[in-house]
Every structure is written in C-alpha cells, then in structure tokens.
Motif scaffolding. Structure first.
Motif, short mmCIF file in Angstrom:
data_model
loop_
_atom_site.label_atom_id
_atom_site.label_comp_id
_atom_site.label_asym_id
_atom_site.label_seq_id
_atom_site.Cartn_x
_atom_site.Cartn_y
_atom_site.Cartn_z
N ILE A 17 0.94 -1.19 -0.08
CA ILE A 17 0.00 0.07 -0.05
C ILE A 17 0.86 1.44 0.11
CG2 ILE A 17 -1.74 1.19 1.23
CD1 ILE A 17 -2.85 -1.36 2.57
N SER A 18 0.78 2.07 -1.06
CA SER A 18 1.63 3.44 -1.10
C SER A 18 0.79 4.52 -1.41
CB SER A 18 2.55 3.15 -2.18
OG SER A 18 1.85 2.99 -3.43
N GLY A 19 1.12 5.57 -1.04
CA GLY A 19 0.31 6.96 -1.43
C GLY A 19 0.68 7.92 -0.32
N GLY A 20 0.35 9.12 -0.47
CA GLY A 20 0.48 10.41 0.35
C GLY A 20 -0.65 10.50 1.25
N ASP A 21 -1.78 10.37 0.94
CA ASP A 21 -2.92 10.55 1.88
C ASP A 21 -3.91 9.62 1.37
OD1 ASP A 21 -4.49 11.68 -0.25
OD2 ASP A 21 -3.40 13.63 0.32
N TYR A 22 -5.18 9.28 2.00
CA TYR A 22 -6.35 8.57 1.84
C TYR A 22 -6.72 8.72 0.23
CZ TYR A 22 -9.60 12.43 1.96
OH TYR A 22 -10.24 13.66 1.83
N SER A 23 -6.58 9.99 -0.43
CA SER A 23 -7.15 9.92 -1.63
C SER A 23 -6.18 9.48 -2.83
CB SER A 23 -7.53 11.58 -1.95
OG SER A 23 -6.15 12.15 -2.09
N THR A 24 -4.92 9.28 -2.40
CA THR A 24 -3.86 8.52 -3.18
C THR A 24 -3.38 7.31 -2.90
OG1 THR A 24 -2.03 9.75 -2.31
CG2 THR A 24 -3.04 11.05 -3.98
N PHE A 25 -3.88 6.87 -2.16
CA PHE A 25 -3.57 5.38 -1.61
C PHE A 25 -3.85 4.34 -2.65
CE2 PHE A 25 -4.26 6.09 3.34
CZ PHE A 25 -2.65 6.63 3.34
N ARG A 26 -2.99 3.48 -2.84
CA ARG A 26 -3.27 2.47 -3.94
C ARG A 26 -2.52 1.14 -3.45
NH1 ARG A 26 0.99 5.01 -6.30
NH2 ARG A 26 2.77 3.45 -7.01
N VAL A 27 -3.23 0.17 -3.78
CA VAL A 27 -2.71 -1.45 -3.22
C VAL A 27 -2.20 -2.00 -4.60
CG1 VAL A 27 -3.40 -3.57 -2.41
CG2 VAL A 27 -4.55 -1.53 -1.48
N THR A 28 -0.89 -2.47 -4.57
CA THR A 28 -0.38 -3.15 -5.55
C THR A 28 -0.06 -4.76 -5.08
OG1 THR A 28 0.51 -1.09 -6.20
CG2 THR A 28 1.50 -2.99 -7.19
N GLU A 29 -0.14 -5.75 -5.87
CA GLU A 29 0.25 -6.97 -5.76
C GLU A 29 1.86 -6.91 -5.80
OE1 GLU A 29 -1.65 -11.02 -6.94
OE2 GLU A 29 -0.57 -10.21 -8.57
N PHE A 30 2.65 -7.26 -4.90
CA PHE A 30 4.13 -7.11 -4.79
C PHE A 30 4.60 -8.79 -5.23
CE2 PHE A 30 8.28 -6.88 -2.78
CZ PHE A 30 8.61 -6.03 -3.34
N ASP A 31 4.17 -9.71 -4.70
CA ASP A 31 4.69 -11.12 -5.05
C ASP A 31 3.34 -12.06 -4.50
OD1 ASP A 31 5.59 -13.49 -5.02
OD2 ASP A 31 7.86 -12.79 -4.11
N PRO A 32 2.64 -12.70 -5.62
CA PRO A 32 1.63 -13.48 -5.24
C PRO A 32 2.04 -14.61 -4.76
CG PRO A 32 1.90 -13.21 -7.82
CD PRO A 32 2.85 -12.11 -6.96
N THR A 33 3.30 -15.19 -4.81
CA THR A 33 3.92 -16.41 -4.53
C THR A 33 4.07 -16.47 -2.90
OG1 THR A 33 5.96 -16.11 -5.10
CG2 THR A 33 4.51 -16.92 -6.48
N PHE A 34 4.21 -15.20 -2.28
CA PHE A 34 5.00 -15.29 -1.07
C PHE A 34 3.81 -15.36 0.14
CE2 PHE A 34 6.63 -13.88 3.03
CZ PHE A 34 7.94 -14.50 2.86
N GLN A 35 3.90 -16.54 0.91
CA GLN A 35 2.93 -16.77 1.98
C GLN A 35 3.71 -16.90 3.07
OE1 GLN A 35 1.00 -20.37 0.26
NE2 GLN A 35 -0.57 -19.03 -0.46
N LEU A 36 3.47 -16.11 4.09
CA LEU A 36 4.10 -15.94 5.53
C LEU A 36 3.65 -17.22 6.32
CD1 LEU A 36 5.85 -14.04 7.00
CD2 LEU A 36 3.65 -13.08 8.05
N LEU A 37 4.63 -17.88 6.81
CA LEU A 37 4.41 -18.97 7.63
C LEU A 37 3.68 -18.62 8.78
CD1 LEU A 37 7.39 -21.55 7.43
CD2 LEU A 37 5.28 -21.80 6.70
N SER A 38 4.19 -17.82 9.68
CA SER A 38 3.55 -17.20 10.90
C SER A 38 3.58 -15.82 11.06
CB SER A 38 4.50 -17.60 12.20
OG SER A 38 4.06 -17.15 13.21
N ARG A 39 2.25 -15.06 11.35
CA ARG A 39 2.46 -13.65 11.36
C ARG A 39 3.47 -13.00 12.47
NH1 ARG A 39 -2.87 -11.96 14.88
NH2 ARG A 39 -2.30 -13.01 16.68
#
Length: 136
Positions: free
Chosen positions: A16-38
């Motif tokens: 998630i990047s952007g300067g404020d709520y109006s410019t926030f955007r979500v981008t897929e970074f790596d669809p293969t990475f799955q965390l084992l534990s939070r």
C-alpha cells in the motif's frame, strides 16, 4: 518499510503506497509469498525479513530474495517437523537492531517435555550485515 506498507495475506504479498487517503493504492507485490507465521516477520536495516512457505526471505522495494540457500535443508527440516498449524502459532522472529541480527525461532520435538514439543528452543540466526547464518 520506508514509504510503503507491506501487507502479508494468504494470497500473497501486497504493498500500500500513497501520500494520503485520496492517493492510496494497493499493488500486488509477490503473489507467491505466503508467510508461515504472522510473528515471523521483522524489519532490520531497511529490509523486511520473513519466514515464508518457500523459505526465509529478505524483502525490499526491489523484490523478494530468498536468503536461506546455505541452510535450506535445515529450514525445510524445521518446517516439516511439526504441523503447519503448530508452526504458524509457535514460530516467531526476533530482531536485534543494534547488532543487525534476526533470529527465527521454531518448535522442536523433545520427548522430555509435556506433549513432546519444546516450543521454540532453537533458532536459525541471520546476521544481516555479514550475510552469514548461525544457530542458537
């Protein structure tokens, strides 16, 4: 991490990047990475270190780099010793920001302990600045 928020989800890694709520955007970074534990993700020296389903990785704005090559057998062995559900709630990472070290703790089998499992008595330790592995 710097100007971005990295979001670990079951269906991959997002930013998630952007300067404020109006410019926030979500981008897929790596669809293969799955965390084992939070609890197995930390930030040290401008990089994220995380234990995922494919190994231990260093994550930066430039991408996901698996750093566990020299100890891949130990990483796989540690992940296979216990059920995925046990690993997801019992494993965790601890950073030492001053020394630039990340310790990834995981449960191991101990017949002397209650239930046979000794939760997180061992760790795989990554020395960020020298790029060397050790154990604890």
């Amino acid at each position: 991490l710097r100007d971005s928020l990295f979001v670990f989800k079951s269906d991959g890694l997002f930013v998630i990047s952007g300067g404020d709520y109006s410019t926030f955007r979500v981008t897929e970074f790596d669809p293969t990475f799955q965390l084992l534990s939070r609890e197995s993700v930390v930030v040290v020296d401008d990089a994220i270190y995380a234990w995922g389903s494919q190994g231990i990785a260093r994550i930066t704005d430039g991408g996901v780099e698996y750093i566990d090559g020299p100890i891949k057998d130990q990483v796989i062995s540690a992940a296979k010793l216990v059920l995925p559900s046990t690993l997801s709630f019992a494993s965790f990472a601890v950073p030492n920001l001053r020394d630039g070290v990340v310790a990834f703790y995981y449960p191991t089998y101990d017949p002397a302990s209650a239930g046979g499992w000794s939760v997180c008595s061992n760790a795989l330790v990554w020395h960020v600045r020298t790029r060397v592995w050790s154990t604890r």
